[in-house]
Design a protein around this motif. Sequence first.
Motif, PDB file in Angstrom:
ATOM      1  N   LEU A  18       0.816  -1.210   0.000  1.00  0.00           N
ATOM      2  CA  LEU A  18       0.000   0.000   0.000  1.00  0.00           C
ATOM      3  C   LEU A  18       0.853   1.265   0.000  1.00  0.00           C
ATOM      4  CD1 LEU A  18      -2.883  -1.044   2.418  1.00  0.00           C
ATOM      5  CD2 LEU A  18      -2.936  -0.894  -0.082  1.00  0.00           C
ATOM      6  N   GLU A  73      -0.861   2.908  -2.918  1.00  0.00           N
ATOM      7  CA  GLU A  73      -1.849   3.853  -2.391  1.00  0.00           C
ATOM      8  C   GLU A  73      -1.249   4.618  -1.214  1.00  0.00           C
ATOM      9  OE1 GLU A  73      -5.748   2.192  -1.610  1.00  0.00           O
ATOM     10  OE2 GLU A  73      -5.363   0.542  -3.008  1.00  0.00           O
ATOM     11  N   ALA A 120      -3.401   5.527   1.719  1.00  0.00           N
ATOM     12  CA  ALA A 120      -3.965   4.541   2.643  1.00  0.00           C
ATOM     13  C   ALA A 120      -3.428   4.802   4.047  1.00  0.00           C
ATOM     14  CB  ALA A 120      -3.618   3.129   2.197  1.00  0.00           C
ATOM     15  N   ARG A 168      -8.783   2.751   3.239  1.00  0.00           N
ATOM     16  CA  ARG A 168      -8.449   3.057   1.856  1.00  0.00           C
ATOM     17  C   ARG A 168      -9.632   3.738   1.185  1.00  0.00           C
ATOM     18  NH1 ARG A 168      -7.163  -2.643  -0.556  1.00  0.00           N
ATOM     19  NH2 ARG A 168      -6.597  -1.381  -2.396  1.00  0.00           N
TER      20      ARG A 168
END
Length: 330
Positions: free
Chosen positions: A98, A102, A105, A118
């Motif tokens: 992550l 992302e 996140a 998320r």
Amino acid sequence: MNAAEFAAAQWTRATGAGVDPHEYRRVTGGLASVADWEPSFLRTGHAHVRRAANAGSSVSAGGHLLMAARWFHLATLAPHAEAHRGAAEADHALEAALALLEPGARRVSGEGFTGWLRGPSDAPGTVLVVPGLDSAKEEFIDLASALLARGLAVFAMDGPGQGVLAAGTTLRPDYERVVARVVDTLGVARVGLVGMSLGGYFAARAAALEPRVAAVATVSGPHRLDWARLPPPVRDLMARRTGGAEAAPEFARHVDLSALASRIAAPLLVVDGGRDVIPGVTNGEPLARSAPHGTYLSVPHGDHLLGNARPDWLPRLADHLAHALAGTPA
């Protein structure tokens, strides 16, 4: 049960979690005994970590780390595995993935829970993904992706006795207290819940007792457990996750939604597989029938967790939660 039988029994669960079926066959085909399961799956996870280290892009590296997380989690499923090691490796791999894929996140932890939030900060709704007896947040990455694709925020979590928290905590039946603490910590007005396997009981119970639950779905969740009829492997696993041979029957006694189903005010979708028949486990049809806004989806060819029938339920479940939380068309 020999290694081939055990691998066959875990086949749809593993592929439903998102591992490559050909790699699964290669790994399990080389097992001499069930005792080889955990080290072989850990080695496979580490092979994906090495691929990540040598990847040509952050996207590729993140993908390998997500796959590593799946393999590390699946390593914990072997009987008498040192599950804490695999759970810790899975947790670390998911965190690393992550961070690459992302960066927004956010790790969120509190008393009796930890997980990853998320999705967009202005999402119209947040869904908590609740694992079960021996599952964890790393097993349901694809479920989280389906919810994220519909614009929802997702908190994939481990609760007491689950995933990375299993090392120092035990399962508790009053999961609504955990859900309440999660909602408080996230600072949202309402949430949706999706519970997987025993997590279905946790989610339904929380929906009955926590008024901030605005939508709920269960997948292979029990309506009731009969300890005396549960197969020995399930009883042994429950004893390990609840704190011992005396705690397990008491925990199982609480898994009964008969008196709570009528209190679930939120829209409820109950998903069962027609081939999911475990002695001592009453599937979810009575829950759907008794809940004021319950809908029952039985997939005749589906097994436990319906990893062999994902197109038959996953889009509908994600749409159910998106419609209830965000008002998108059903």
